[in-house]
Design an enzyme around this catalytic site. Structure first.
Site, short mmCIF file in Angstrom:
data_model
loop_
_atom_site.label_atom_id
_atom_site.label_comp_id
_atom_site.label_asym_id
_atom_site.label_seq_id
_atom_site.Cartn_x
_atom_site.Cartn_y
_atom_site.Cartn_z
N ASP A 45 -3.36 -3.96 -5.61
CA ASP A 45 -3.64 -2.55 -5.34
C ASP A 45 -2.93 -2.11 -4.06
OD1 ASP A 45 -5.23 -3.84 -3.49
OD2 ASP A 45 -7.05 -2.71 -3.93
N SER A 46 -2.23 -3.05 -3.42
CA SER A 46 -1.34 -2.69 -2.31
C SER A 46 -0.28 -1.70 -2.79
CB SER A 46 -0.66 -3.94 -1.74
OG SER A 46 -0.11 -4.73 -2.78
N LYS A 114 -8.13 -9.96 -10.37
CA LYS A 114 -8.56 -10.35 -9.02
C LYS A 114 -9.52 -9.29 -8.52
CE LYS A 114 -5.93 -9.79 -5.13
NZ LYS A 114 -6.81 -8.96 -4.29
N GLU A 183 -7.24 -14.12 3.00
CA GLU A 183 -6.36 -13.20 3.74
C GLU A 183 -6.76 -13.12 5.21
OE1 GLU A 183 -5.53 -9.44 1.87
OE2 GLU A 183 -4.59 -8.63 3.67
#
Ligand code: KIV
Length: 266
Positions: A45-46, A114, A183
């Site tokens: 979704d970046s 994800k 992350e």
């Protein structure tokens, strides 16, 4: 050509072979990274930031994700394609999560999904995996919670959050995740989490001891240059190359150098 599966990834962890994941959002980029032989493409979704120009990932919709995931699937012949569930597509209920995960598989052709979060998303993960859809977890810095976190910063530096991350990783594994993205987590904590799990960890800003690494395509290629987190390594400066190429085109059209005989039907 055999496609990468969750079993291949588990085997890679057992054999200590690094897993390579990269994001891609469209057909040509998927074709190129597929050709190179990466293991997993994440349609992240970046894309909200690097493709659609939003300030963060929160406005990204299911429709955005399905369209881009389908394009990537058309370009990727052997890579596993993971669709990233956007903000508010899985938080309302396990039923909503399953419904939307199913759309990634049925409508876009993704091979897995994800989603972000730890203990709070366990029921959603259980519901999705029990329908046969592989789920990749994502803990540490979770950009969809940016307003709660208060900024893009390293997670797990203090004992309390480190303990929560270790606990969440185990819970995600137990809930059926086939791998977990870590992350922006300190190197030693990521190492400890990685060693505590049977499933592979994929790090982004989590150091060298994760079972695999992921970076954003536009960061790797130097296309997105609005900001650069410490963990980003640019392997090219395509922004500059693209600007140079388009400048040359503009100049040649204005000077009537293009089109010449070679590029005209005589
Ligand atoms: O959306 C994304 O690209 C991601 C990766 C950075 C892991 O979630």
């Amino acid at each position: 050509m055999k496609r990468v599966t969750v079993l291949d990834l588990k085997e890679k962890k057992q054999k200590k072979e690094p897993i390579v994941m990269i994001t891609a959002y469209d057909y040509p980029s998927a074709q190129m990274v597929d050709e190179v032989g990466v293991d997993i493409i994440l349609v992240g979704d970046s894309l909200g930031m690097v493709v659609l120009g939003y300030e963060n990932t929160l406005p990204v919709t299911m429709e955005d994700m399905l369209r881009h995931t389908a394009a990537v699937v058309r370009g990727a012949k052997r890579t596993m394609v993971v669709g990233d569930m956007p903000f508010m597509s899985y938080q309302l209920s396990p039923e909503q999560a399953l419904d939307n995960a199913g759309r990634f598989i049925k409508e876009a052709g993704a091979h897995a999904v994800k989603l972000e979060g730890g203990e709070e998303v366990l029921e959603a993960i259980q519901k999705i995996t029990s329908a046969g859809i592989p789920v990749m977890g994502h803990i540490g810095l979770t950009p969809q919670s940016i307003h709660r976190i208060g900024g893009y910063r390293v997670q797990g530096r203090d004992e309390e959050t480190a303990l929560k991350l270790k606990r969440d990783a185990k819970l995600l594994e137990k809930a059926g995740c086939f791998s977990i993205v870590l992350e922006a987590v300190p190197v030693e904590l990521a190492k400890e989490i990685t060693e505590s799990l049977e499933i592979p960890t994929i790090g982004i800003g989590a150091g060298p001891y994760c079972d695999g690494q992921v970076l954003v395509y536009h960061d790797v290629l130097g296309i997105f240059q609005e900001f650069k987190p410490k963990f980003v390594k640019r392997y090219a400066n395509l922004r500059a190359s693209i600007i140079d190429a388009v400048k040359s085109y503009v100049e040649e059209v204005r000077s009537r150098e293009f089109p010449d005989e070679e590029h005209s039907y005589l």
